[in-house]
Design a protein around this motif. Structure first.
Motif, PDB file in Angstrom:
ATOM      1  N   GLN A 284      33.638  27.279  46.077  1.00 41.21           N
ATOM      2  CA  GLN A 284      33.258  26.124  45.400  1.00 41.21           C
ATOM      3  C   GLN A 284      33.117  26.126  43.880  1.00 41.21           C
ATOM      4  O   GLN A 284      33.474  25.393  42.827  1.00 41.21           O
ATOM      5  N   TRP A 285      32.645  27.314  43.326  1.00 34.85           N
ATOM      6  CA  TRP A 285      32.342  27.496  41.947  1.00 34.85           C
ATOM      7  C   TRP A 285      33.861  27.740  41.385  1.00 34.85           C
ATOM      8  O   TRP A 285      34.141  27.309  40.263  1.00 34.85           O
ATOM      9  N   LEU A 286      34.686  28.390  41.953  1.00 38.36           N
ATOM     10  CA  LEU A 286      36.222  28.702  41.577  1.00 38.36           C
ATOM     11  C   LEU A 286      36.857  27.329  41.811  1.00 38.36           C
ATOM     12  O   LEU A 286      37.699  27.146  40.602  1.00 38.36           O
ATOM     13  N   HIS A 287      36.827  26.727  42.974  1.00 36.84           N
ATOM     14  CA  HIS A 287      37.529  25.320  42.946  1.00 36.84           C
ATOM     15  C   HIS A 287      37.015  24.472  41.793  1.00 36.84           C
ATOM     16  O   HIS A 287      38.004  23.585  41.071  1.00 36.84           O
ATOM     17  N   ALA A 288      35.574  24.401  41.311  1.00 36.10           N
ATOM     18  CA  ALA A 288      35.002  23.572  40.184  1.00 36.10           C
ATOM     19  C   ALA A 288      35.802  23.885  39.000  1.00 36.10           C
ATOM     20  O   ALA A 288      35.943  23.050  38.034  1.00 36.10           O
ATOM     21  N   VAL A 289      36.519  25.128  38.667  1.00 39.56           N
ATOM     22  CA  VAL A 289      36.876  25.686  37.404  1.00 39.56           C
ATOM     23  C   VAL A 289      38.569  25.527  37.562  1.00 39.56           C
ATOM     24  O   VAL A 289      39.171  26.140  36.876  1.00 39.56           O
TER      25      VAL A 289
ATOM     26  N   SER B 202      46.835  33.043  44.288  1.00 42.57           N
ATOM     27  CA  SER B 202      47.635  33.281  43.259  1.00 42.57           C
ATOM     28  C   SER B 202      47.078  32.626  41.897  1.00 42.57           C
ATOM     29  O   SER B 202      47.363  33.299  40.732  1.00 42.57           O
ATOM     30  N   ASP B 203      46.238  31.585  41.911  1.00 39.96           N
ATOM     31  CA  ASP B 203      45.463  30.962  40.817  1.00 39.96           C
ATOM     32  C   ASP B 203      44.746  32.238  40.271  1.00 39.96           C
ATOM     33  O   ASP B 203      44.710  32.371  39.105  1.00 39.96           O
ATOM     34  N   LEU B 204      43.929  32.729  41.288  1.00 36.74           N
ATOM     35  CA  LEU B 204      42.848  33.904  40.974  1.00 36.74           C
ATOM     36  C   LEU B 204      43.558  35.127  40.405  1.00 36.74           C
ATOM     37  O   LEU B 204      43.064  35.664  39.446  1.00 36.74           O
ATOM     38  N   ARG B 205      44.716  35.399  40.828  1.00 36.43           N
ATOM     39  CA  ARG B 205      45.449  36.485  40.386  1.00 36.43           C
ATOM     40  C   ARG B 205      45.853  36.293  38.964  1.00 36.43           C
ATOM     41  O   ARG B 205      45.926  37.063  37.984  1.00 36.43           O
ATOM     42  N   ARG B 206      46.448  35.046  38.833  1.00 36.98           N
ATOM     43  CA  ARG B 206      46.843  34.561  37.592  1.00 36.98           C
ATOM     44  C   ARG B 206      45.895  34.906  36.364  1.00 36.98           C
ATOM     45  O   ARG B 206      46.140  35.209  35.311  1.00 36.98           O
ATOM     46  N   LEU B 207      44.694  34.403  36.703  1.00 44.41           N
ATOM     47  CA  LEU B 207      43.482  34.331  35.749  1.00 44.41           C
ATOM     48  C   LEU B 207      42.997  35.610  35.631  1.00 44.41           C
ATOM     49  O   LEU B 207      42.664  36.015  34.524  1.00 44.41           O
ATOM     50  N   GLY B 208      42.870  36.359  36.944  1.00 42.46           N
ATOM     51  CA  GLY B 208      42.218  37.553  36.703  1.00 42.46           C
ATOM     52  C   GLY B 208      40.519  37.678  36.836  1.00 42.46           C
ATOM     53  O   GLY B 208      40.108  36.428  36.730  1.00 42.46           O
ATOM     54  N   ALA B 209      40.196  38.749  37.308  1.00 40.52           N
ATOM     55  CA  ALA B 209      38.474  38.564  37.615  1.00 40.52           C
ATOM     56  C   ALA B 209      37.908  38.173  36.412  1.00 40.52           C
ATOM     57  O   ALA B 209      36.949  37.271  36.236  1.00 40.52           O
ATOM     58  N   VAL B 210      37.911  38.809  35.212  1.00 40.50           N
ATOM     59  CA  VAL B 210      37.142  38.479  34.092  1.00 40.50           C
ATOM     60  C   VAL B 210      37.235  37.144  33.568  1.00 40.50           C
ATOM     61  O   VAL B 210      36.161  36.559  33.257  1.00 40.50           O
ATOM     62  N   ASP B 211      38.386  36.571  33.400  1.00 43.45           N
ATOM     63  CA  ASP B 211      38.512  35.181  33.120  1.00 43.45           C
ATOM     64  C   ASP B 211      37.973  34.216  34.201  1.00 43.45           C
ATOM     65  O   ASP B 211      37.759  33.000  33.859  1.00 43.45           O
ATOM     66  N   ALA B 212      38.058  34.392  35.397  1.00 44.94           N
ATOM     67  CA  ALA B 212      37.594  33.658  36.268  1.00 44.94           C
ATOM     68  C   ALA B 212      36.329  33.681  36.484  1.00 44.94           C
ATOM     69  O   ALA B 212      35.498  32.507  36.495  1.00 44.94           O
ATOM     70  N   TYR B 213      35.721  34.783  36.150  1.00 44.95           N
ATOM     71  CA  TYR B 213      34.226  34.725  36.040  1.00 44.95           C
ATOM     72  C   TYR B 213      33.648  34.177  34.867  1.00 44.95           C
ATOM     73  O   TYR B 213      32.550  33.322  34.880  1.00 44.95           O
ATOM     74  N   ARG B 214      34.185  34.244  33.683  1.00 45.34           N
ATOM     75  CA  ARG B 214      33.851  33.495  32.466  1.00 45.34           C
ATOM     76  C   ARG B 214      34.021  32.090  32.613  1.00 45.34           C
ATOM     77  O   ARG B 214      33.142  31.449  32.235  1.00 45.34           O
TER      78      ARG B 214
ATOM     79  N   VAL C 181      27.663  40.336  39.981  1.00 44.60           N
ATOM     80  CA  VAL C 181      28.245  40.437  41.414  1.00 44.60           C
ATOM     81  C   VAL C 181      29.187  39.724  41.612  1.00 44.60           C
ATOM     82  O   VAL C 181      30.317  40.036  42.336  1.00 44.60           O
ATOM     83  N   LEU C 182      29.347  38.479  41.183  1.00 47.31           N
ATOM     84  CA  LEU C 182      30.605  37.555  41.408  1.00 47.31           C
ATOM     85  C   LEU C 182      31.727  38.307  40.772  1.00 47.31           C
ATOM     86  O   LEU C 182      32.945  38.273  41.002  1.00 47.31           O
ATOM     87  N   LEU C 183      31.628  38.835  39.545  1.00 50.83           N
ATOM     88  CA  LEU C 183      32.686  39.413  38.810  1.00 50.83           C
ATOM     89  C   LEU C 183      33.226  40.534  39.597  1.00 50.83           C
ATOM     90  O   LEU C 183      34.617  40.593  39.842  1.00 50.83           O
ATOM     91  N   TYR C 184      32.432  41.333  40.209  1.00 54.62           N
ATOM     92  CA  TYR C 184      32.795  42.332  41.014  1.00 54.62           C
ATOM     93  C   TYR C 184      33.517  41.842  42.408  1.00 54.62           C
ATOM     94  O   TYR C 184      34.453  42.416  43.138  1.00 54.62           O
ATOM     95  N   ALA C 185      32.752  40.905  42.795  1.00 55.89           N
ATOM     96  CA  ALA C 185      33.370  40.164  44.263  1.00 55.89           C
ATOM     97  C   ALA C 185      34.935  39.685  43.856  1.00 55.89           C
ATOM     98  O   ALA C 185      35.663  39.948  44.740  1.00 55.89           O
ATOM     99  N   ILE C 186      35.234  39.187  42.842  1.00 54.48           N
ATOM    100  CA  ILE C 186      36.682  38.637  42.642  1.00 54.48           C
ATOM    101  C   ILE C 186      37.385  39.709  42.262  1.00 54.48           C
ATOM    102  O   ILE C 186      38.424  39.711  42.826  1.00 54.48           O
TER     103      ILE C 186
END
Length: 90
Positions: free
Chosen positions: A17-22, A28-40, A52-57
């Protein structure tokens, strides 16, 4: 609901839900952005996500449990996050 993000290792309903909200709706969206930028993006949106979310991603991208990510990789993710935060402040 068939949510592609929830099919990835480590990501549950709240994380998805958090990822959808951003604007992240697929692996593929997640891969394109990467863990750090998605977390930020999640943190910038105001969600109170822990590291933990950073590591989970990152684990989702690597298809491993977040706790199995080597300490060196977690440190590298944190350094990358810190560098981006410092650059943004300047």
């Amino acid at each position: 609901m068939n949510d592609e993000l929830q099919l990835l290792k480590n990501l549950g309903k709240t994380s998805a839900q958090w990822l959808h909200a951003v604007g992240i709706h697929s692996a593929s969206d997640l891969r394109r952005l990467g863990a750090v930028d998605a977390y930020r993006a999640v943190r910038t949106r105001g969600f109170r996500a822990s590291k933990v979310l950073l590591y989970a991603i990152e684990g989702a991208l690597l298809d491993v449990h977040w706790n199995d990510i080597p300490a060196e990789r977690k440190e590298a993710l944190n350094r990358q996050l810190d560098a981006l935060s410092t650059r943004q402040k300047n």
